[in-house]
Design an enzyme around this catalytic site. Structure first.
Site, mmCIF file in Angstrom:
data_model
loop_
_atom_site.group_PDB
_atom_site.id
_atom_site.type_symbol
_atom_site.label_atom_id
_atom_site.label_comp_id
_atom_site.label_asym_id
_atom_site.label_seq_id
_atom_site.Cartn_x
_atom_site.Cartn_y
_atom_site.Cartn_z
ATOM 1 N N HIS A 79 -1.473 -1.482 -4.034
ATOM 2 C CA HIS A 79 -2.711 -1.015 -3.395
ATOM 3 C C HIS A 79 -2.660 0.507 -3.248
ATOM 4 O O HIS A 79 -1.726 1.057 -2.678
ATOM 5 C CB HIS A 79 -2.830 -1.693 -2.030
ATOM 6 C CG HIS A 79 -4.117 -1.452 -1.326
ATOM 7 N ND1 HIS A 79 -5.256 -2.185 -1.573
ATOM 8 C CD2 HIS A 79 -4.445 -0.563 -0.362
ATOM 9 C CE1 HIS A 79 -6.228 -1.760 -0.790
ATOM 10 N NE2 HIS A 79 -5.770 -0.761 -0.044
ATOM 11 N N HIS B 236 -8.420 1.343 -3.881
ATOM 12 C CA HIS B 236 -9.355 1.183 -2.754
ATOM 13 C C HIS B 236 -10.031 2.529 -2.529
ATOM 14 O O HIS B 236 -9.436 3.443 -1.964
ATOM 15 C CB HIS B 236 -8.544 0.719 -1.526
ATOM 16 C CG HIS B 236 -9.329 0.642 -0.262
ATOM 17 N ND1 HIS B 236 -8.721 0.548 0.973
ATOM 18 C CD2 HIS B 236 -10.669 0.647 -0.013
ATOM 19 C CE1 HIS B 236 -9.651 0.503 1.916
ATOM 20 N NE2 HIS B 236 -10.837 0.569 1.346
ATOM 21 N N MET C 175 -12.163 4.935 -0.795
ATOM 22 C CA MET C 175 -12.865 5.282 0.447
ATOM 23 C C MET C 175 -13.594 6.594 0.192
ATOM 24 O O MET C 175 -13.209 7.667 0.650
ATOM 25 C CB MET C 175 -11.847 5.388 1.597
ATOM 26 C CG MET C 175 -11.362 4.015 2.058
ATOM 27 S SD MET C 175 -9.816 4.082 2.969
ATOM 28 C CE MET C 175 -8.654 3.906 1.621
ATOM 29 N N MET D 150 -11.688 -5.165 5.568
ATOM 30 C CA MET D 150 -10.830 -4.229 6.312
ATOM 31 C C MET D 150 -10.564 -4.816 7.697
ATOM 32 O O MET D 150 -11.488 -5.226 8.395
ATOM 33 C CB MET D 150 -11.532 -2.877 6.490
ATOM 34 C CG MET D 150 -11.673 -2.043 5.241
ATOM 35 S SD MET D 150 -10.140 -1.686 4.396
ATOM 36 C CE MET D 150 -9.176 -0.871 5.674
ATOM 37 N N MET E 76 -8.920 8.574 -0.552
ATOM 38 C CA MET E 76 -9.776 9.025 0.564
ATOM 39 C C MET E 76 -10.313 10.421 0.291
ATOM 40 O O MET E 76 -9.582 11.277 -0.200
ATOM 41 C CB MET E 76 -8.956 9.071 1.850
ATOM 42 C CG MET E 76 -8.258 7.770 2.175
ATOM 43 S SD MET E 76 -7.331 7.936 3.703
ATOM 44 C CE MET E 76 -6.489 6.347 3.743
ATOM 45 N N ASP F 84 -6.906 -5.912 4.553
ATOM 46 C CA ASP F 84 -6.195 -4.629 4.538
ATOM 47 C C ASP F 84 -6.195 -3.997 5.927
ATOM 48 O O ASP F 84 -7.258 -3.683 6.470
ATOM 49 C CB ASP F 84 -6.932 -3.720 3.531
ATOM 50 C CG ASP F 84 -6.338 -2.324 3.409
ATOM 51 O OD1 ASP F 84 -5.234 -2.083 3.925
ATOM 52 O OD2 ASP F 84 -7.007 -1.482 2.758
ATOM 53 N N SER G 186 0.844 -1.191 0.000
ATOM 54 C CA SER G 186 0.000 0.000 0.000
ATOM 55 C C SER G 186 0.881 1.243 0.000
ATOM 56 O O SER G 186 1.648 1.479 0.937
ATOM 57 C CB SER G 186 -0.893 0.014 1.243
ATOM 58 O OG SER G 186 -1.494 1.290 1.368
ATOM 59 N N ASP H 259 -4.735 3.766 -1.893
ATOM 60 C CA ASP H 259 -5.821 4.217 -1.015
ATOM 61 C C ASP H 259 -6.279 5.612 -1.403
ATOM 62 O O ASP H 259 -5.512 6.569 -1.355
ATOM 63 C CB ASP H 259 -5.330 4.245 0.433
ATOM 64 C CG ASP H 259 -5.138 2.842 0.985
ATOM 65 O OD1 ASP H 259 -6.110 2.075 0.953
ATOM 66 O OD2 ASP H 259 -4.015 2.525 1.407
#
Ligand code: DX5
Ligand code: ZN
Length: 224
Positions: free
Chosen positions: A35, A68, A70, A138, A39, A176, A10, A37
């Site tokens: 990965h 991913h 979010m 998660m 957000m 994760d 990540s 992330d």
């Protein structure tokens, strides 16, 4: 039957000023996914990166980009992530209309993942599971790297792994949050085959060595 175990470093824990270099290092040492992330400061109490960074990363790596999201409204942004070059797009089950977002991802020819937070039961995934390429459990509250894995999430992964096996569904199971060399065996034993690790890899002064150590553990299961 166990599936090939893959590592998804990540980049949240990477040094963004040396991102390309760090990605090339983890790729060289055997990572297969990357990965990313994303957000929005709303679905989670933090802000990270978005499509422009994925476009840049796409140009420097062959790794499977595992985005991913979010985001409170993932559907609005699916096309941006497809265009940027993401290979797998994970949206959260706790958002408005996961079914519509999954359809948009599949219509764009990408792999769809559905993610559940620690407080969301495994059953939330079942109505969508036939369409999914990946289920992401998660193991920390999403928003920040460097947290401790919540042990109850391992039971939930086991429930999902059993469901996937029993129904003969062809989907990966990813976990994760809070995964390190010291606890990754428990995660694999819970039936997870895609391992996300941020701090354990980019928190190490030698990310390549950290990847190698994970790969040695994966090989010990005799599947890879
Ligand atoms: C948290 C992110 C994770 C994070 C994991 O919201 O979804 O992907 O980067 O970091 P570690 O491995 O440090 O827990
Ligand atoms: Zn993540």
């Amino acid at each position: 039957m166990m599936k090939r175990i893959r590592l998804a470093p990540s980049i949240l824990a990477a040094d963004f000023a040396r991102l390309g270099e760090q990605i090339n290092e983890v790729e060289r040492f055997g990572a297969e996914y990357l990965h990313v992330d994303v957000m929005d400061g709303h679905f989670v109490p933090n802000i990270s990166i978005g499509p422009p960074v994925i476009s840049s990363v796409r140009r420097v790596t062959e790794l499977t980009i595992d985005a991913h999201l979010m985001l409170e409204y993932p559907l609005r942004f699916i096309h941006d992530f497809i265009r940027a070059g993401a290979d797998i797009i994970n949206i959260h089950a706790e958002t408005g209309d996961p079914g519509a977002a999954i359809k948009a991802i599949k219509a764009g020819g990408k792999k769809a993942g559905l993610t559940i937070k620690p407080g969301t039961p495994a059953e939330a995934v079942y109505p969508f599971i036939e369409e999914l390429d990946l289920v992401l459990v998660m193991s920390v509250e999403p928003g920040f790297g460097g947290q401790e894995l919540i042990p109850e999430c391992l039971n939930k992964a086991r429930i999902l792994a059993d469901y996937i096996e029993k129904h003969g569904i062809d989907t990966d199971l990813e976990m994760d949050g809070g995964i390190y060399l010291k606890n990754v065996r428990e995660v694999i034993q819970a039936g997870v085959n895609v391992i996300v690790a941020g701090s354990a890899i980019f928190g190490n002064p030698e990310p390549g060595a950290a990847v190698s150590a994970f790969m040695d553990i994966f090989k010990s299961y005799g599947i890879n």
